[in-house]
Write an enzyme that holds these catalytic residues in place. Structure first.
Site, mmCIF file in Angstrom:
data_model
loop_
_atom_site.group_PDB
_atom_site.id
_atom_site.type_symbol
_atom_site.label_atom_id
_atom_site.label_comp_id
_atom_site.label_asym_id
_atom_site.label_seq_id
_atom_site.Cartn_x
_atom_site.Cartn_y
_atom_site.Cartn_z
ATOM 1 N N HIS A 224 -108.104 31.179 48.086
ATOM 2 C CA HIS A 224 -108.756 31.593 49.340
ATOM 3 C C HIS A 224 -108.309 30.608 50.429
ATOM 4 C CE1 HIS A 224 -111.596 33.465 51.947
ATOM 5 N NE2 HIS A 224 -112.742 33.036 51.439
ATOM 6 N N HIS A 272 -102.519 39.419 49.093
ATOM 7 C CA HIS A 272 -103.883 39.586 49.603
ATOM 8 C C HIS A 272 -104.574 40.649 48.778
ATOM 9 C CE1 HIS A 272 -107.204 40.190 52.423
ATOM 10 N NE2 HIS A 272 -106.864 39.000 52.900
ATOM 11 N N ASP A 323 -102.693 32.394 55.962
ATOM 12 C CA ASP A 323 -102.510 30.975 55.656
ATOM 13 C C ASP A 323 -101.046 30.542 55.745
ATOM 14 O OD1 ASP A 323 -105.167 30.198 55.180
ATOM 15 O OD2 ASP A 323 -105.128 31.148 53.210
HETATM 16 C C1 LIG Z 1 -107.155 33.648 54.199
HETATM 17 C C2 LIG Z 1 -107.064 34.008 52.755
HETATM 18 O O1 LIG Z 1 -107.928 33.639 52.002
HETATM 19 S S1 LIG Z 1 -105.800 34.975 52.301
HETATM 20 C C3 LIG Z 1 -105.509 34.612 50.585
HETATM 21 C C4 LIG Z 1 -104.952 33.232 50.402
HETATM 22 N N1 LIG Z 1 -104.575 33.022 49.006
HETATM 23 C C5 LIG Z 1 -103.297 32.820 48.624
HETATM 24 O O2 LIG Z 1 -102.363 32.778 49.413
HETATM 25 C C6 LIG Z 1 -103.087 32.587 47.164
HETATM 26 C C7 LIG Z 1 -101.872 33.316 46.605
HETATM 27 N N2 LIG Z 1 -102.133 34.735 46.451
HETATM 28 C C8 LIG Z 1 -102.797 35.223 45.361
HETATM 29 O O3 LIG Z 1 -103.134 34.496 44.426
HETATM 30 C C9 LIG Z 1 -103.154 36.689 45.351
HETATM 31 O O4 LIG Z 1 -102.239 37.416 46.127
HETATM 32 C C10 LIG Z 1 -104.598 36.945 45.826
HETATM 33 C C11 LIG Z 1 -105.585 36.179 44.934
HETATM 34 C C12 LIG Z 1 -104.780 36.502 47.269
HETATM 35 C C13 LIG Z 1 -104.895 38.442 45.763
HETATM 36 O O5 LIG Z 1 -104.749 38.771 44.492
HETATM 37 P P1 LIG Z 1 -105.069 40.165 43.772
HETATM 38 O O6 LIG Z 1 -105.319 41.254 44.705
HETATM 39 O O7 LIG Z 1 -106.099 39.889 42.779
HETATM 40 O O8 LIG Z 1 -103.698 40.453 43.141
HETATM 41 P P2 LIG Z 1 -103.168 39.826 41.822
HETATM 42 O O9 LIG Z 1 -103.381 38.346 41.797
HETATM 43 O O10 LIG Z 1 -103.736 40.613 40.698
HETATM 44 O O11 LIG Z 1 -101.639 40.114 41.990
HETATM 45 C C14 LIG Z 1 -101.000 41.352 41.715
HETATM 46 C C15 LIG Z 1 -99.582 41.054 41.303
HETATM 47 O O12 LIG Z 1 -98.903 40.401 42.357
HETATM 48 C C16 LIG Z 1 -98.523 39.067 41.966
HETATM 49 N N3 LIG Z 1 -98.839 38.167 43.046
HETATM 50 C C17 LIG Z 1 -99.841 38.295 43.952
HETATM 51 N N4 LIG Z 1 -99.819 37.264 44.798
HETATM 52 C C18 LIG Z 1 -98.781 36.480 44.414
HETATM 53 C C19 LIG Z 1 -98.280 35.262 44.899
HETATM 54 N N5 LIG Z 1 -98.838 34.670 45.944
HETATM 55 N N6 LIG Z 1 -97.216 34.716 44.256
HETATM 56 C C20 LIG Z 1 -96.655 35.317 43.202
HETATM 57 N N7 LIG Z 1 -97.098 36.473 42.698
HETATM 58 C C21 LIG Z 1 -98.153 37.049 43.296
HETATM 59 C C22 LIG Z 1 -99.371 38.759 40.749
HETATM 60 O O13 LIG Z 1 -98.768 37.810 39.921
HETATM 61 C C23 LIG Z 1 -99.488 40.117 40.110
HETATM 62 O O14 LIG Z 1 -98.283 40.382 39.458
HETATM 63 P P3 LIG Z 1 -98.268 41.162 38.049
HETATM 64 O O15 LIG Z 1 -98.867 42.511 38.369
HETATM 65 O O16 LIG Z 1 -96.844 41.169 37.696
HETATM 66 O O17 LIG Z 1 -99.144 40.363 37.151
HETATM 67 O O1 LIG Z 2 -110.263 38.775 53.010
HETATM 68 C C1 LIG Z 2 -109.944 37.998 52.079
HETATM 69 O O2 LIG Z 2 -110.063 38.282 50.877
HETATM 70 C C2 LIG Z 2 -109.372 36.681 52.384
HETATM 71 C C3 LIG Z 2 -109.005 36.505 53.801
HETATM 72 O O3 LIG Z 2 -107.978 36.933 54.249
HETATM 73 C C4 LIG Z 2 -109.961 35.841 54.676
HETATM 74 O O4 LIG Z 2 -111.072 35.508 54.238
HETATM 75 O O5 LIG Z 2 -109.638 35.640 55.858
#
Ligand SMILES: CC(=O)SCCNC(=O)CCNC(=O)[C@H](O)C(C)(C)COP(=O)(O)OP(=O)(O)OC[C@H]1O[C@@H](n2cnc3c(N)ncnc32)[C@H](O)[C@@H]1OP(=O)(O)O
Ligand SMILES: O=C([O-])CC(=O)C(=O)O
Length: 387
Positions: A224, A272, A323
């Site tokens: 997050h 996301h 981010d």
């Molecule tokens: C302001 C914010 O809070 S925005 C979010 C900030 N967080 C990040 O940048 C952390 C990195 N990103 C992630 O971990 C994820 O994209 C999340 C947690 C934000 C969203 O995840 P979810 O919707 O649950 O998707 P999930 O994690 O299941 O990913 C789906 C697929 O994409 C891949 N994937 C998603 N994000 C990434 C990433 N950043 N890097 C590499 N692979 C990724 C996963 O490995 C998965 O692959 P698979 O199907 O082969 O196993």
């Molecule tokens: O909506 C989300 O899951 C994360 C995000 O981008 C935020 O909180 O700004």
């Protein structure tokens, strides 16, 4: 799924948990509305103070309302000696998010209205938290650097004063503008993990500061808010080299990304839960980053930025989230990397508290079900089965 099992939605993915009038995230049109207004329009035309009032009250403030709020906000910026002493007692080895979390809790303990969850008291408490959190973030960054704290200035707006307290000098208007943009973009995003946490805590009829304290804990994680720090760690790991061309930087970034993805690493700043075709806020934040790259004369960052972005897109079709451009923007401004998520806290206090007030106004205890998958019923040796 057997007949007796219910459908389990891991991570509550796709579950609509309640109504909200605070913001609308639409991944189909790639849009984000705060109380109906596109966030890009707000970022281009409003101060963060105006957007905060919009999120809390549902409407943009009149000039008189803004002036009244501004006076009050500026009067509540300074930290009490007790809060400073508590921050000073925390080791500098702890993460600055631990300091924010502790400060939110202390501000609650110090607030005479802590237990009053009426709409009026909650708004007053939200506004005091909004006013004080920048000083917490800046006080902590400066103490870690061995610098004297810088007192807030009542003649400066929120963003200019934030940068003043952080660095002890007046920021260039271009930097203030980029910072203001980042605060507005970070302010609110519907039922994200930290906001939902705040709503869960509020739903038990607990108090506003408890909900915000819990939300800060949820924001800290790298999936997050913690991702803005992790993004910059990636850039630092790659090495920011002034002497190389953009093409060379892109090639290095691509090689790094290929290796990271081959090792099945999650690369922070990408992906996301809701947006699958790109985060609506990224173009605006990328424009702010471009402005800061031009302002500070650091074009070498762009090769890395585009290299990582392109290779992630080519390999997995995954786009950057907010981010990703925010991390290097804060780095260029001079913030320490562990201070990046606390900056997100300062912005998101607005969204969290708007949701807390919405939850109070139409409360229902948030308590989902679980599907048990542990051992079948069994008994202690010699114990009689329950009648
Ligand atoms: C302001 C914010 O809070 S925005 C979010 C900030 N967080 C990040 O940048 C952390 C990195 N990103 C992630 O971990 C994820 O994209 C999340 C947690 C934000 C969203 O995840 P979810 O919707 O649950 O998707 P999930 O994690 O299941 O990913 C789906 C697929 O994409 C891949 N994937 C998603 N994000 C990434 C990433 N950043 N890097 C590499 N692979 C990724 C996963 O490995 C998965 O692959 P698979 O199907 O082969 O196993
Ligand atoms: O909506 C989300 O899951 C994360 C995000 O981008 C935020 O909180 O700004």
């Amino acid at each position: 799924m057997t007949e007796t099992q219910s459908e389990v939605r891991k991570g509550l993915a796709g579950v609509v948990a309640d109504y909200t009038a605070v913001s609308k995230v639409n991944p189909e049109t790639n849009s984000l509305l705060y109380r109906g207004y596109p966030v890009q329009e707000l970022a281009a035309n409003c101060s963060f103070e105006q957007v905060a009032l919009l999120l809390w009250n549902g409407e943009l403030p009149t000039e008189a309302e803004l002036a009244e709020f501004t006076t009050r906000e500026r009067a509540h910026r300074a930290l009490t000696p007790e809060l400073k002493a508590i921050i000073d007692a925390l080791p500098t080895t702890c993460h600055p998010m631990d300091v924010c979390r502790t400060a939110a809790s202390v501000l609650g303990a110090q607030d005479p209205e802590a237990e009053d969850s009426s709409a009026e008291a909650n708004l007053r408490k939200a506004q005091k938290l909004f006013a004080a959190m920048p000083a917490v973030v800046c006080y902590d960054q400066r103490r870690r650097r061995g610098q004297e704290p810088v007192a807030p200035r009542e003649d400066l707006g929120y963003s200019a004063n934030f940068l003043w307290m952080a660095f002890g000098e007046e920021a260039d208007p271009a930097v203030v503008e980029a910072f203001n943009t980042s605060m507005i973009l970070y302010a609110e995003h519907s039922f994200n993990a930290s906001t939902f946490t705040a709503r869960v805590v509020t739903s038990t009829l607990s108090d506003l500061h408890s909900a915000v304290t819990a939300a800060i804990g949820a924001l800290k994680g790298p999936l997050h808010g913690g991702a803005n720090e992790a993004v910059m760690e990636t850039f630092v790991e790659l090495g920011i080299r002034t002497e190389e061309s953009a093409a060379e930087a892109e090639a290095r970034a691509k090689a790094w990304m290929d290796e990271a993805l081959a090792a099945k690493k999650k690369v922070m700043g990408f992906g996301h839960r809701v947006y699958k075709h790109g985060d609506s806020r990224v173009p605006t934040m990328k424009a702010a980053l471009d402005a800061m790259i031009a302002h500070y004369g650091r074009p070498e960052l762009l090769g890395l930025y585009h290299g990582l972005e392109k290779s992630m897109d080519e390999a997995k079709g995954i786009k950057p989230n907010l981010d990703y451009p925010a991390g290097p923007t804060y780095w260029l401004m001079g913030f320490d990397i562990p201070t990046f998520t606390p900056l997100f806290v300062a912005a998101r206090i607005t969204g969290w508290t708007a949701h807390i007030m919405e939850q109070v106004a139409a409360n229902s205890l948030i308590r989902p079900l679980s599907e048990y998958n542990g051992p079948d019923e069994r008994h202690l040796p010699g114990a009689r089965a329950a009648q």
